[in-house]
Design an enzyme around this catalytic site. Sequence first.
Site, PDB file in Angstrom:
ATOM      1  N   ASP A  98     -10.001  50.820  48.544  1.00  0.00           N
ATOM      2  CA  ASP A  98      -9.640  49.619  49.295  1.00  0.00           C
ATOM      3  C   ASP A  98     -10.893  48.761  49.436  1.00  0.00           C
ATOM      4  OD1 ASP A  98      -7.410  51.225  49.584  1.00  0.00           O
ATOM      5  OD2 ASP A  98      -7.009  50.600  51.655  1.00  0.00           O
TER       6      ASP A  98
ATOM      7  N   LYS B  45      -3.794  43.845  50.152  1.00  0.00           N
ATOM      8  CA  LYS B  45      -3.704  44.422  51.489  1.00  0.00           C
ATOM      9  C   LYS B  45      -4.086  43.359  52.499  1.00  0.00           C
ATOM     10  CE  LYS B  45      -6.086  48.110  54.091  1.00  0.00           C
ATOM     11  NZ  LYS B  45      -6.999  49.269  53.973  1.00  0.00           N
TER      12      LYS B  45
ATOM     13  N   LYS C 193       0.211  46.032  50.866  1.00  0.00           N
ATOM     14  CA  LYS C 193      -0.058  46.939  51.975  1.00  0.00           C
ATOM     15  C   LYS C 193      -0.426  46.158  53.226  1.00  0.00           C
ATOM     16  CE  LYS C 193      -3.317  50.518  53.499  1.00  0.00           C
ATOM     17  NZ  LYS C 193      -4.433  51.390  53.127  1.00  0.00           N
TER      18      LYS C 193
END
Lengths: 324, 288
Positions: A161, A224, A260
Amino acid sequence: MDSFVRVGDARGVSTLTTDVASSNAALRGFLHGLPGVDKVGADARAAMLGTRSIKTTAKRQAIDLAISMVDLTTLEGADTPGKVRAMCAKAVHPDPSNPDVPRVAAVCVYPDLVAEAVQAVRGSGVKVASVATAFPSGRSSLEVKVTDTALAVAAGADEVDMVIDRGAFLAGDYLKVFEEIVAIKAACGSAHLKVILETGELATYDNVRRASWLAMLAGGDFIKTSTGKVQPAATLPVTLVMLEAVRDFLATTGRKVGVKPAGGIRTTKDAIKMLVLVNETAGDGWLHPDWFRLGASSVLNDLLMQRQKQDTGRYSGPDYFTLD
Amino acid sequence: MSERLSVRKTYKLFIGGAFPRSESGRSYVVTSSKGDFLANASKASRKDARDAVVAARKAFAGWSGATAYNRGQVIYRIAEMLESRRAQFAAELVAADGVSTKKATELVDAAVDRLVWYAGWSDKIGAIRGSANPVAGPYFNLSSTEPTGVVAIVAPPMGPLLGLISVIAPVIVTGNTCVVIASERAPLPSITLSEVLATSDLPGGVVNILTGKPDEIAPWLAGHMDVNALDLTGASPELALTCEELAAENLKRVLRPPTDTIDWLADPGTARMTTFLETKTVWHPIGV
């Protein structure tokens, strides 16, 4: 540029990328040529979808799906190997008293704790995700960010991430952000790359749409919303804008990207609203842990409590679940 | 010049220090003892009860962690605020119970006095329920009292103010938090009481008041795994039986309904406080 609006023109991501990433001006031209987001409309649409009533058996399915989509996260300065092991045990068996409960999608930790997590979830199917690139601010040199990523990947992370450089993005230096994502993607090797946009710092929905396209063009496998360190985090309208972006990106380029939302999802109701949003915006092709994740920690206990309420007919309490 | 329209009060629930309507959107008609329309009151659902338990649990750490002295001061403050609204409560009791104004005023005064009486107990209950125990070894052995946790209360149908105060005050004075199902027949004084509570430095969530049908709501509270004790004072024998069975699952403490009618004006004794207390015993070596 004009080809963007022609949905279904799957001319391939590489052609599009070569076209728009040739210079900062071309990239800027493409991103600013994206249709603007109707803020009032997006807020109203998200609020309307949030009122859908999901009950009984549908709710049961939604709870189990949501559990299987959770990225169980601990990103504190005070994280210890013991805390990570405890969280991994919970990820594999969220409710130890009930083996029917599905495992979560992944655990998410800092790079130095990846090895610990990999060992703890080995063989369970739970993935290990690691934040990298000077998380959460992203304020460091590209070399440091690449090294940070390499550290996580070498330790066995299945997913990385990364955070984008919001300073560069807001200053209009899109090519810098683009090239950084490309470099991190290269450093990831076979690991999946999730690109954190930190929408709470992007100020407008237009910027969220631009950042989503930028991240997808640069090769991100997931986009995300947030680090979880900035408020507001994963709001419904922001998630809506990002879901529209992945839907349009698939139609334009033929490449599917996951979404996400992370941060601020605390209750089962929040999670189910997200699932409704996915189904109504991107479609049920995204209703799978491979394409949609919930970055959270506290929501898992609420999902488990609601599941137990359905099984036993009585309200449960936090005393009966592990604290994390 | 037309006659002025009277402004009618909306009677809502009291959860977490706020006054929400019932999640279900339902209400029911409250009448006076003579059958005249008084007001519409919210008819709470199981989800309101669930929200109230969450609010009570959230408030528990702060309230039970406050010093006994501080809790006493807050309860004394409730008495002060109630005192300044004597006339309003007396009028509501006249309407609800059909008693005379003189009798209603007496009941309000008794309610204020009851609060002051319980406020005084906050830092004394430990002295009568705790102890220093003689043990066969060089140890200090000390038993001290702790609140049980979240208590669900079915308030008595009779005594809409004095009865209500007499079940709430002993529960919260020791540090518990509570969810109260008010008298179904006469719920209006309970909502006016929550206006008093909301302005008495009482942290939000320590007392949560629901109006509606006890038969509908109480079983959900009795079965709730995050409720630690039940006070069934106002429950019918059938409801009390159902609730006590449900309460067995997580071993809630249960105060059964009285077998004969309670005289709320009589000396209450300490039983209502001590029922909702736990005892913790600590061993500590005696030094040189």
